[in-house]
Structures are given as C-alpha cells and as structure tokens.
Scaffold this motif. Sequence first.
Motif, PDB file in Angstrom:
ATOM      1  N   LYS A  22      12.225   0.972   4.846  1.00 13.31           N
ATOM      2  CA  LYS A  22      11.577  -0.355   4.861  1.00 13.31           C
ATOM      3  C   LYS A  22      10.866  -0.649   3.537  1.00 13.31           C
ATOM      4  O   LYS A  22      10.065   0.165   3.065  1.00 13.31           O
ATOM      5  N   ASP A  25       6.473  -5.404   0.743  1.00 10.87           N
ATOM      6  CA  ASP A  25       6.618  -6.777   0.236  1.00 10.87           C
ATOM      7  C   ASP A  25       5.832  -6.977  -1.065  1.00 10.87           C
ATOM      8  O   ASP A  25       4.918  -6.220  -1.382  1.00 10.87           O
ATOM      9  N   GLU A  26       6.230  -8.013  -1.785  1.00 13.77           N
ATOM     10  CA  GLU A  26       5.680  -8.252  -3.129  1.00 13.77           C
ATOM     11  C   GLU A  26       4.175  -8.482  -3.097  1.00 13.77           C
ATOM     12  O   GLU A  26       3.454  -8.078  -4.004  1.00 13.77           O
ATOM     13  N   ARG A  27       3.706  -9.152  -2.044  1.00 14.49           N
ATOM     14  CA  ARG A  27       2.272  -9.441  -1.944  1.00 14.49           C
ATOM     15  C   ARG A  27       1.467  -8.135  -1.883  1.00 14.49           C
ATOM     16  O   ARG A  27       0.429  -8.009  -2.534  1.00 14.49           O
ATOM     17  N   THR A  28       1.957  -7.183  -1.113  1.00 12.68           N
ATOM     18  CA  THR A  28       1.275  -5.893  -0.986  1.00 12.68           C
ATOM     19  C   THR A  28       1.328  -5.127  -2.318  1.00 12.68           C
ATOM     20  O   THR A  28       0.334  -4.544  -2.745  1.00 12.68           O
ATOM     21  N   LYS A  29       2.479  -5.172  -2.956  1.00 15.37           N
ATOM     22  CA  LYS A  29       2.600  -4.513  -4.273  1.00 15.37           C
ATOM     23  C   LYS A  29       1.583  -5.096  -5.246  1.00 15.37           C
ATOM     24  O   LYS A  29       0.921  -4.367  -5.991  1.00 15.37           O
TER      25      LYS A  29
END
Length: 174
Positions: A22, A25-29
Amino acid sequence: MAHMDTYDAIVTKLDVREFAGKGVDERTKTKILQAARFTGSSMNTQHWRFILVQDKTRLATLARDSTTGSWVEGADFAVIISTDPKVPGSNIDGGRVLQDMQLAAWNFGVASRPFTGFKEPEVRRDFGIPPELKPTVVLGFGYPARRLVGKKNRKPLAELVFLERYGNPYQPVE
Ligand SMILES: Cc1cc2nc3c(=O)[nH]c(=O)nc-3n(C[C@H](O)[C@H](O)[C@H](O)COP(=O)(O)O)c2cc1C
C-alpha cells in the motif's frame, strides 16, 4: 488519519524494514517532510537537504548503493538526509531530523527505518549530492507489512540513568 500522543509514538515505534504494498499518499509524505523542515538545527542553519526517492528503479539504485539497507528496495519511498559537516553539531542535527521524520510518519501509521550503511561515493554519484554536503543517513518508509506487536529490546532505566554523578543509582518510579 490516526493521530498519536507523542509519548505513545516514541514508546511504540519500531524500526521496520518489511513494508506492505500500500502506497503512502502525497499529503502524508509532505507532512513527513514538513516535520523535517520544522526541526531545529544548530544556530538555525537548516543546513540539511533531503532527496525524496520514490521511483521503484531509483529505490533499487539506493538498495544497490547500500551495504546494510538493501531492504529499502521494498520501501514505498525513501529520504536521503544530507548535512553540512562544517556546521558544529551537524551529526546531532541529522539525528534530530531523522527522529522527527520517523515520529511524524508513525503518527500517521507509516513505519520507517534508518540506515547508515551505504557506499558514500556511489550515493553521491547516483543522487547528485554536492561535495559540500555529506549524505548522513537514509530513511526507508512504508506501511508496515504486519501489525507491529514486537517488543523493544532495551536496557532498564536503572542501568542507563545515574543520579547527580555517574555511577550513583537512580530509582525509577514504577
Ligand atoms: C544512526 C543509526 C544507523 C542505523 N543504521 C542501520 C543500518 O545500516 N541498517 C539497518 O538495517 N538498520 C539500521 N539502524 C536501525 C537500528 O538497527 C534500530 O534503530 C535498532 O535496532 C532499534 O530498533 P527498534 O527501535 O525497532 O527496536 C540504524 C539506526 C540508527 C539510529
């Protein structure tokens, strides 16, 4: 998105090298990278630079350049942390930013593990790190492959902490 008490995050975080497929997502990165940016550095020099590695072939290159971090090939992404060795305390800065990224990631359920075992000339060449910076540590990130139930193998507080003077016993409160 899960949120965690800071103390709980510290106590439960394990350094993981087996990751689930899995993707993060980009926001978490971006949040993890923001945690790096917000970390304090010696004289606020912010001498660190971060290379986000997320392309599978680039992760494979990073694995090939490593000596003790070949597991990074299975990470969802990695961050190469470079610091300026001329800045006093640059190693401490590197450690702080590494831990802040790990804790921020774990806050969102993303596991990680650092490695310092890599062939520096190869990392420099393959990732274009300028001569004035030193690749200090690499962090691999991803959702853990399995639920983390592992217990940390740590020395007891009484062995690590002294009261007032080295060697004087400290009695931790149970
Ligand atoms: C500075 C530093 C360098 C590390 N280098 C490596 C490494 O080269 N390869 C690796 O697999 N783990 C590496 N680790 C991870 C440690 O082995 C790990 O933090 C330790 O075993 C404790 O893991 P735990 O918190 O899951 O119990 C490194 C950790 C630190 C802090």
